[in-house]
Write a protein that holds these residues in place. Sequence first.
Motif, PDB file in Angstrom:
ATOM      1  N   ILE A  52       0.818  -1.215   0.000  1.00 39.91           N
ATOM      2  CA  ILE A  52       0.000   0.000   0.000  1.00 39.91           C
ATOM      3  C   ILE A  52       0.852   1.266   0.000  1.00 39.91           C
ATOM      4  CG2 ILE A  52      -1.517   1.393   1.504  1.00 39.91           C
ATOM      5  CD1 ILE A  52      -3.280  -0.433   0.136  1.00 39.91           C
ATOM      6  N   ARG A  53       1.881   1.288   0.822  1.00 40.35           N
ATOM      7  CA  ARG A  53       2.670   2.509   0.951  1.00 40.35           C
ATOM      8  C   ARG A  53       3.666   2.663  -0.188  1.00 40.35           C
ATOM      9  NH1 ARG A  53      -0.775   3.327   4.201  1.00 40.35           N
ATOM     10  NH2 ARG A  53      -1.376   4.402   2.315  1.00 40.35           N
ATOM     11  N   PHE A 172      -6.872   3.989  -7.474  1.00 40.38           N
ATOM     12  CA  PHE A 172      -5.517   4.165  -6.921  1.00 40.38           C
ATOM     13  C   PHE A 172      -4.991   2.912  -6.248  1.00 40.38           C
ATOM     14  CE2 PHE A 172      -8.813   5.659  -3.998  1.00 40.38           C
ATOM     15  CZ  PHE A 172      -8.605   4.797  -2.935  1.00 40.38           C
ATOM     16  N   GLN A 276     -11.753   9.106   1.458  1.00 43.98           N
ATOM     17  CA  GLN A 276     -10.607   9.401   0.572  1.00 43.98           C
ATOM     18  C   GLN A 276     -10.534  10.855   0.107  1.00 43.98           C
ATOM     19  OE1 GLN A 276      -8.645   6.965   0.777  1.00 43.98           O
ATOM     20  NE2 GLN A 276      -9.841   5.087   0.809  1.00 43.98           N
ATOM     21  N   ASP A 314      -9.944   7.415   6.095  1.00 45.74           N
ATOM     22  CA  ASP A 314      -8.685   7.505   5.340  1.00 45.74           C
ATOM     23  C   ASP A 314      -8.852   8.594   4.294  1.00 45.74           C
ATOM     24  OD1 ASP A 314      -7.801   5.212   6.637  1.00 45.74           O
ATOM     25  OD2 ASP A 314      -8.084   3.903   4.908  1.00 45.74           O
ATOM     26  N   PHE A 345      -2.825  10.291   3.621  1.00 50.40           N
ATOM     27  CA  PHE A 345      -1.649   9.931   2.827  1.00 50.40           C
ATOM     28  C   PHE A 345      -1.539  10.819   1.605  1.00 50.40           C
ATOM     29  CE2 PHE A 345      -4.026   6.247   4.424  1.00 50.40           C
ATOM     30  CZ  PHE A 345      -3.117   5.727   5.330  1.00 50.40           C
ATOM     31  N   LYS A 346      -0.278  10.974   1.139  1.00 55.98           N
ATOM     32  CA  LYS A 346      -0.077  11.590  -0.167  1.00 55.98           C
ATOM     33  C   LYS A 346      -0.328  10.513  -1.208  1.00 55.98           C
ATOM     34  CE  LYS A 346       4.124  13.463   1.101  1.00 55.98           C
ATOM     35  NZ  LYS A 346       5.405  14.116   0.852  1.00 55.98           N
ATOM     36  N   SER A 348       0.321   8.179  -4.085  1.00 57.91           N
ATOM     37  CA  SER A 348       1.513   7.738  -4.813  1.00 57.91           C
ATOM     38  C   SER A 348       1.099   6.626  -5.772  1.00 57.91           C
ATOM     39  CB  SER A 348       2.612   7.303  -3.850  1.00 57.91           C
ATOM     40  OG  SER A 348       2.320   6.066  -3.304  1.00 57.91           O
TER      41      SER A 348
HETATM   42  N1  5AD Z   1      -1.620   6.273  -2.638  1.00 51.31           N
HETATM   43  C1  5AD Z   1      -1.875   6.793  -1.406  1.00 51.31           C
HETATM   44  N2  5AD Z   1      -2.672   6.207  -0.514  1.00 51.31           N
HETATM   45  C2  5AD Z   1      -3.238   5.028  -0.851  1.00 51.31           C
HETATM   46  N3  5AD Z   1      -4.079   4.215  -0.174  1.00 51.31           N
HETATM   47  C3  5AD Z   1      -4.339   3.136  -0.951  1.00 51.31           C
HETATM   48  N4  5AD Z   1      -3.691   3.245  -2.118  1.00 51.31           N
HETATM   49  C4  5AD Z   1      -3.006   4.413  -2.096  1.00 51.31           C
HETATM   50  C5  5AD Z   1      -2.159   5.089  -3.019  1.00 51.31           C
HETATM   51  N5  5AD Z   1      -1.912   4.601  -4.234  1.00 51.31           N
HETATM   52  C6  5AD Z   1      -4.623   4.533   1.141  1.00 51.31           C
HETATM   53  C7  5AD Z   1      -6.146   4.687   1.088  1.00 51.31           C
HETATM   54  C8  5AD Z   1      -6.633   3.431   1.745  1.00 51.31           C
HETATM   55  C9  5AD Z   1      -5.522   3.169   2.754  1.00 51.31           C
HETATM   56  C10 5AD Z   1      -5.458   1.790   3.291  1.00 51.31           C
HETATM   57  O1  5AD Z   1      -4.356   3.476   2.039  1.00 51.31           O
HETATM   58  O2  5AD Z   1      -6.517   5.827   1.836  1.00 51.31           O
HETATM   59  O3  5AD Z   1      -7.908   3.573   2.347  1.00 51.31           O
END
Ligand code: 5AD
Length: 455
Positions: A52-53, A172, A276, A314, A345-346, A348
Amino acid sequence: MTTPRRVFIKTYGCQMNVYDSERMMDVLRPAGFAPADAPESADLIILNTCHIREKAAEKVYSELGRLRMLKDEREKSGRKTAIAVAGCVAQAEGEAIIARAPVVDFVFGPQSAAELPGLVARLDAGERGMVATDFPADDKFDALGEKSAPAPQVPVTAFLAVQEGCDKFCSFCVVPYTRGAEYSRPAERILREARLLAEKGAREITLLGQNVNAWHGEGTDGRTWTLARLLEALAEIDGLARLRFTTSHPNDMEDDLIAAFGRNDKLMPYLHLPVQSGSDAILKAMNRKHTAADYLRLVEKIRKAREDIALSGDFIVGFPGESEEDFAATMRLVEEADYAQAYSFKYSPRPGTPAAEHADQVAEEVKTARLARLQALLSRQQEDFNARFSGKVMDILLEKPGRYPGQLVGRSPWLQAVHVDAQGRRIGGIVTVRVEKTGKNSLSAHIMDKEAAQG
Ligand code: 5AD
Ligand code: SF4
């Protein structure tokens, strides 16, 4: 008796991975393995990875570089070390891992943990470089067998996977590719596992699934049950005092599940409900299939059923094409929804996902600045949420030792960490406390009475 071989499992990422690592231990134990305290003393090291990260794969490769040195060191003193890569990076990269990091003996995906003893046997027979990343036709959980291996210690707050995979395909996200199609375990198996966990000391169970509220499994009466119905059945298990579930999608938040927050005494008032973004244009580009107003209406409905619910979420900032106006809409949504806690999160890009192909990627500095603004707002909301509990009386589940002798950390119904002076109390007990101090990340409280009714 032969001495057991030692295995060290390093777990990255989500709670589903924590659960999967426990299940790996369950299948390895009968194959003669015991847990190692550190990688240095392990005959088998498994990296259970998360995709994920950002730069997830790169981080795995640099960890493998370190492990290669460790393996060489051990080899000098005549000890062999096997190295395996599991989890979502294993699923996504497959063969490429062996090609790029020959130190790896075998690779297996999240659906292939049941093959672990077989893979180890092949390794013992001299084979190397195996890759197990198929999505098996059978239920992974069935293939893993009963959770009946000689009693590992069960934590007071345990996880139980009820659902895996996702059919939502947010543009994403890698989960639909690494975890596969949505699958719900039958109620009977979940109930059996929950009873076992309760017998071994669990007082609280969190049901896990990438899209947990989409769960619809075969019930013990042969009918299809909803998650709300499953929670009712779980609430009847002796010893279990508290239930939670995570993570939920707004579009699967059915009325009976919302009502359960008001009806099911054991269901705790906490809901992780990611949105999101607060911009309809971005939500559309994310393939979320709901608007910001839909989400806010849903939150309102949930608060009607359970006024004090702690809302979590999230957020992704800097999704391709996100304008300043789109971001402002996210800030407005956060103001309105009012979170007890949230992750942000940013954006990516994940190779293979539609959003990664978008031409209008947002500049890194812009993402950094937006994330800082969003996190400042979420932090303030979290602090305010906790501050409302000052002087309040609540029941907490004593979960683990605290920082000082005599101190324990408990969990509030709203998932706050609560520090208490708990001389003579036992972990697993539920006590009534009065909150004395509140902070952003935790509360401190003092115990008011003997063990509370739930205890
Ligand atoms: N970029 C950033 N954050 C993401 N998440 C999932 N995929 C991505 C990505 N490509 C985040 C979403 C999700 C959480 C588990 O991780 O917010 O709900
Ligand atoms: Fe990923 Fe969750 Fe969207 Fe499924 S619902 S694709 S797991 S973000």
